[in-house]
Design a protein around this motif. Structure first.
Motif, PDB file in Angstrom:
ATOM      1  N   GLU A 171      37.488  55.808 -26.992  1.00  0.00           N
ATOM      2  CA  GLU A 171      37.275  56.591 -28.219  1.00  0.00           C
ATOM      3  C   GLU A 171      35.816  56.562 -28.653  1.00  0.00           C
ATOM      4  O   GLU A 171      35.274  57.566 -29.140  1.00  0.00           O
ATOM      5  N   SER A 172      35.162  55.428 -28.450  1.00  0.00           N
ATOM      6  CA  SER A 172      33.740  55.306 -28.789  1.00  0.00           C
ATOM      7  C   SER A 172      32.897  56.204 -27.891  1.00  0.00           C
ATOM      8  O   SER A 172      31.934  56.848 -28.347  1.00  0.00           O
ATOM      9  N   GLN A 173      33.260  56.259 -26.611  1.00  0.00           N
ATOM     10  CA  GLN A 173      32.531  57.129 -25.677  1.00  0.00           C
ATOM     11  C   GLN A 173      32.709  58.600 -26.056  1.00  0.00           C
ATOM     12  O   GLN A 173      31.750  59.389 -25.998  1.00  0.00           O
ATOM     13  N   ILE A 174      33.928  58.960 -26.450  1.00  0.00           N
ATOM     14  CA  ILE A 174      34.179  60.344 -26.874  1.00  0.00           C
ATOM     15  C   ILE A 174      33.359  60.676 -28.110  1.00  0.00           C
ATOM     16  O   ILE A 174      32.748  61.744 -28.207  1.00  0.00           O
ATOM     17  N   LYS A 175      33.322  59.721 -29.041  1.00  0.00           N
ATOM     18  CA  LYS A 175      32.548  59.932 -30.265  1.00  0.00           C
ATOM     19  C   LYS A 175      31.066  60.080 -29.966  1.00  0.00           C
ATOM     20  O   LYS A 175      30.359  60.871 -30.600  1.00  0.00           O
ATOM     21  N   SER A 176      30.579  59.315 -28.972  1.00  0.00           N
ATOM     22  CA  SER A 176      29.155  59.387 -28.627  1.00  0.00           C
ATOM     23  C   SER A 176      28.783  60.738 -28.034  1.00  0.00           C
ATOM     24  O   SER A 176      27.610  61.118 -28.027  1.00  0.00           O
ATOM     25  N   LEU A 177      29.778  61.445 -27.534  1.00  0.00           N
ATOM     26  CA  LEU A 177      29.521  62.788 -26.979  1.00  0.00           C
ATOM     27  C   LEU A 177      29.628  63.871 -28.042  1.00  0.00           C
ATOM     28  O   LEU A 177      29.612  65.059 -27.729  1.00  0.00           O
ATOM     29  N   GLY A 178      29.730  63.477 -29.297  1.00  0.00           N
ATOM     30  CA  GLY A 178      29.645  64.463 -30.381  1.00  0.00           C
ATOM     31  C   GLY A 178      30.971  64.893 -30.952  1.00  0.00           C
ATOM     32  O   GLY A 178      31.003  65.799 -31.789  1.00  0.00           O
ATOM     33  N   GLY A 179      32.064  64.292 -30.528  1.00  0.00           N
ATOM     34  CA  GLY A 179      33.352  64.664 -31.114  1.00  0.00           C
ATOM     35  C   GLY A 179      33.805  66.049 -30.700  1.00  0.00           C
ATOM     36  O   GLY A 179      33.835  66.390 -29.517  1.00  0.00           O
ATOM     37  N   GLU A 181      33.805  70.436 -30.636  1.00  0.00           N
ATOM     38  CA  GLU A 181      32.826  71.416 -30.162  1.00  0.00           C
ATOM     39  C   GLU A 181      31.759  71.713 -31.205  1.00  0.00           C
ATOM     40  O   GLU A 181      30.565  71.800 -30.889  1.00  0.00           O
ATOM     41  N   LEU A 182      32.183  71.891 -32.460  1.00  0.00           N
ATOM     42  CA  LEU A 182      31.231  72.198 -33.539  1.00  0.00           C
ATOM     43  C   LEU A 182      30.267  71.031 -33.755  1.00  0.00           C
ATOM     44  O   LEU A 182      29.055  71.225 -33.899  1.00  0.00           O
ATOM     45  N   GLU A 183      30.794  69.819 -33.763  1.00  0.00           N
ATOM     46  CA  GLU A 183      29.941  68.644 -33.947  1.00  0.00           C
ATOM     47  C   GLU A 183      28.963  68.488 -32.798  1.00  0.00           C
ATOM     48  O   GLU A 183      27.797  68.106 -32.992  1.00  0.00           O
ATOM     49  N   ARG A 184      29.424  68.756 -31.572  1.00  0.00           N
ATOM     50  CA  ARG A 184      28.523  68.668 -30.412  1.00  0.00           C
ATOM     51  C   ARG A 184      27.403  69.696 -30.511  1.00  0.00           C
ATOM     52  O   ARG A 184      26.248  69.404 -30.190  1.00  0.00           O
ATOM     53  N   GLN A 330      18.262  61.906 -22.677  1.00  0.00           N
ATOM     54  CA  GLN A 330      19.464  61.456 -21.963  1.00  0.00           C
ATOM     55  C   GLN A 330      20.735  61.892 -22.688  1.00  0.00           C
ATOM     56  O   GLN A 330      21.695  62.361 -22.063  1.00  0.00           O
ATOM     57  N   THR A 331      20.725  61.731 -24.026  1.00  0.00           N
ATOM     58  CA  THR A 331      21.894  62.128 -24.819  1.00  0.00           C
ATOM     59  C   THR A 331      22.132  63.627 -24.725  1.00  0.00           C
ATOM     60  O   THR A 331      23.278  64.085 -24.587  1.00  0.00           O
ATOM     61  N   LEU A 332      21.053  64.399 -24.780  1.00  0.00           N
ATOM     62  CA  LEU A 332      21.175  65.858 -24.669  1.00  0.00           C
ATOM     63  C   LEU A 332      21.727  66.244 -23.300  1.00  0.00           C
ATOM     64  O   LEU A 332      22.579  67.137 -23.192  1.00  0.00           O
ATOM     65  N   GLN A 339      31.469  68.673 -21.464  1.00  0.00           N
ATOM     66  CA  GLN A 339      32.788  69.277 -21.325  1.00  0.00           C
ATOM     67  C   GLN A 339      33.581  68.625 -20.198  1.00  0.00           C
ATOM     68  O   GLN A 339      34.734  68.242 -20.361  1.00  0.00           O
ATOM     69  N   PHE A 340      32.888  68.482 -19.064  1.00  0.00           N
ATOM     70  CA  PHE A 340      33.551  67.864 -17.909  1.00  0.00           C
ATOM     71  C   PHE A 340      33.857  66.395 -18.197  1.00  0.00           C
ATOM     72  O   PHE A 340      34.945  65.895 -17.925  1.00  0.00           O
ATOM     73  N   ILE A 341      32.858  65.684 -18.799  1.00  0.00           N
ATOM     74  CA  ILE A 341      33.024  64.261 -19.105  1.00  0.00           C
ATOM     75  C   ILE A 341      34.139  64.063 -20.122  1.00  0.00           C
ATOM     76  O   ILE A 341      34.970  63.153 -20.006  1.00  0.00           O
ATOM     77  N   LEU A 342      34.191  64.954 -21.136  1.00  0.00           N
ATOM     78  CA  LEU A 342      35.213  64.851 -22.176  1.00  0.00           C
ATOM     79  C   LEU A 342      36.614  65.032 -21.615  1.00  0.00           C
ATOM     80  O   LEU A 342      37.551  64.364 -22.035  1.00  0.00           O
ATOM     81  N   GLU A 343      36.745  65.947 -20.708  1.00  0.00           N
ATOM     82  CA  GLU A 343      38.061  66.172 -20.086  1.00  0.00           C
ATOM     83  C   GLU A 343      38.539  64.890 -19.405  1.00  0.00           C
ATOM     84  O   GLU A 343      39.705  64.505 -19.518  1.00  0.00           O
TER      85      GLU A 343
END
Length: 552
Positions: A171-179, A181-184, A330-332, A339-343
């Motif tokens: 869940e922390s990793q998902i959050k680090s990717l911006g949550g 679509e709008l947040e990302r 790196q974050t960008l 998208q791929f990582i989130l899936e």
């Protein structure tokens, strides 16, 4: 176990050494004699709050030494972690002054209160009607049940804890990717702006120091230019300057070279001439280098303001800004491919959540299995303690999942048949709580690792046949662990194998309490006092006392 306790200037006790045995130790004495002082001193030695009123009147400090033998491997390991030599005995020394200063030593080594309390957890357990507060606290019920269940539940708890941490990490990793679509999208816009701002700044390590040095130099340049110019006029530029005058003096002496002293003076003048010429050339270089464009000062100020603004927003130093720029890139980059990582992460999260739910269900099922056995054993103990109509069970409710699972547990109790079963803390009276606590202690005998249990008038308010049952339960506990018991109940006292009498006397207009070990007739007489309830004892009470002692 506790083998010795030494008290110095503790309340009514001036100086006293007390030896304890294994099994059942009984503290006897009239009310107010000072039995509780002994327990308070032991509690103080193990980390209880340091109360200045515990110091004997007229004295400036107190000291308590507690000696423990037969240390467990856990206690030896703890001492090793404290870098304290683990000997055959553990000696705890604690002092307190009237100024409120306290010192602690463990086997002669200075120790902190935190260290003492950690060590004390496995040494002594204090039990009395007031100590049943822990049993009444619903927040403790799950831990008590888990302790009863032991390793099977502990293993499952560790598995649940691991699964819980694994899910939280995903869940922390998902959050680090911006949550979502709008947040990302918002995060990407912000990162792109920050990257552009930092890249446009074209920062260089060490630049800020160079700028400050140049700014300081320019700020002083006008004064340098003027002073160096004045020096050059005198040395080389104005008419009759020092350099030309030296040259003329040297030339005047050239025609007199036949005289050795004059030749020496001429040579020295020539050396001075060339030194001055060298100084003049150096000053000319300095003067040239101090020439500056006034606009440079504005440029320097603007650049330093830019760096200051960036460090205020993103980091304390230029090095921090450069590191932050790389982090943003790196974050960008991760977000661009998010998208791929989130899936993948969402798939992992689903599996981790299913695994956690499964582990929690297994843990709950195991707890319920042991809860049934726990209920049966508690009920048996309560029945033995003359509470045949009582009802006890463990209530389970499902709560928010944590590292301990999703079980919320509380103990339910009814003292009499036909009465509604309610939360334990809402329904049990003082006398009932004493017996419930005793029932718990008997059920948890092989679960608790504590080596000494102190029972402070746990039999208060109990008499007759019930008192006999309480006595039997205490005697049973003493087969497995050392007991120290304060009691006013004859049948309870009779079960002990070591008797200590606390007496209070006035000596030289000062009240002093003493503790002595009782033997044979002394034991008979003190138990007889409990039977008769007075200072004088009857022959009937003495015989009853002997009968009680023979029955154990």
């Amino acid at each position: 176990m506790l083998s010795a306790l030494s008290l110095n200037n503790v309340a009514l006790i001036k100086k006293q050494n007390i030896d304890w045995s294994d099994g059942f130790n009984c503290l006897l004495g009239q009310s107010g004699a000072g039995k509780s002082i002994v327990i308070d001193a032991l509690s103080f030695s193990l980390g209880a709050k340091a109360e200045k009123n515990l110091i004997r009147t007229g004295e400036t400090s107190l000291r308590v030494d507690a000696v423990f033998s037969d240390l467990s491997e856990e206690q030896k390991q703890l001492l090793s972690e404290y870098e304290i030599e683990a000997e055959d005995e553990l000696i705890i020394t604690r002092t307190l002054t009237t100024e409120g200063k306290s010192s602690i030593k463990i086997n002669g080594f200075p120790a902190t209160l935190k260290m003492l309390k950690e060590l004390a957890e496995g040494l002594v357990d204090f039990c009395g009607q007031h100590d049943s507060v822990g049993l009444l606290n619903v927040n403790n019920h799950l831990a008590l049940l888990d302790k009863f269940a032991g390793k099977p539940v502990e293993d499952l708890k560790q598995k649940v804890s691991h699964s819980f941490d694994e899910l939280k990490e995903i869940e922390s990793q998902i959050k680090s990717l911006g949550g979502n679509e709008l947040e990302r999208a918002r995060t990407k816009d912000l990162l792109q702006y920050q990257i552009q701002e930092l890249e446009n700044a074209n920062l260089r390590i060490g630049e800020e120091e160079e700028l400050k040095e140049r700014l300081e130099f320019i700020s002083s340049a006008e004064n340098i230019f003027e002073r160096v110019g004045d020096a050059l006029l005198k040395l080389d530029e104005q008419r009759d300057n020092a350099t030309s005058l030296l040259y003329e003096a040297k030339t005047d002496l050239s025609s007199l070279s036949n005289f050795s002293d004059i030749e020496d003076c001429k040579a020295r003048l020539e050396s001075c001439y060339y030194d001055l010429k060298d100084v003049a050339e150096t000053l000319k270089d300095i003067k040239r280098n101090t020439e500056f464009d006034p606009k440079e000062l504005e440029i320097l100020d603007a650049r330093l303001d830019q760096i200051k603004s960036l460090t205020k927003k993103y980091g304390k130093t230029v090095e921090n800004l450069i590191d932050y720029l790389q982090e943003c890139k790196q974050t960008l980059d991760q977000l661009e491919n998010s998208q791929f990582i989130l899936e993948e992460l969402n798939d992992k999260k689903l599996k981790a959540d299913e695994s956690l739910q499964s582990d929690c269900k297994k843990l709950s099922a195991e707890r319920k299995k042991y809860a049934k056995l726990f209920q049966e054993q508690i009920m048996k103990q309560l029945s033995d303690l003359e509470m045949q109509g009582a009802d006890f069970y463990v209530d389970f409710q499902e709560s928010v999942i944590s590292r301990k699972g999703f079980d919320a547990v509380k103990f339910m109790f009814s003292a009499n048949k036909g009465q509604e079963v309610k939360d334990l803390h809402k329904t049990a009276s003082g006398g009932e709580l004493s017996r419930i606590l005793l029932a718990f202690k008997n059920v948890m005998l092989d679960k608790d690792r504590v080596e000494t249990v102190v029972f402070d008038e746990i039999d208060a308010g109990i008499s007759g046949r019930t008192a006999g049952k309480v006595a039997e339960k205490l005697a049973n506990i003493s087969k497995f662990t050392q007991i120290i018991c304060i009691t006013h109940t004859p049948v309870v006292a009779s079960k002990a194998n070591n008797f200590l009498l606390v007496e209070k006397n006035v000596v030289d207009n000062s009240t002093i309490s003493t503790v002595k070990t009782l033997k044979e007739e002394g034991v008979v007489r003190e138990i007889a006092r409990l039977i008769d309830g007075g200072t004088e004892v009857s022959e009937t009470a003495l015989q009853h006392s002997r009968n009680l002692l023979q029955e154990k």
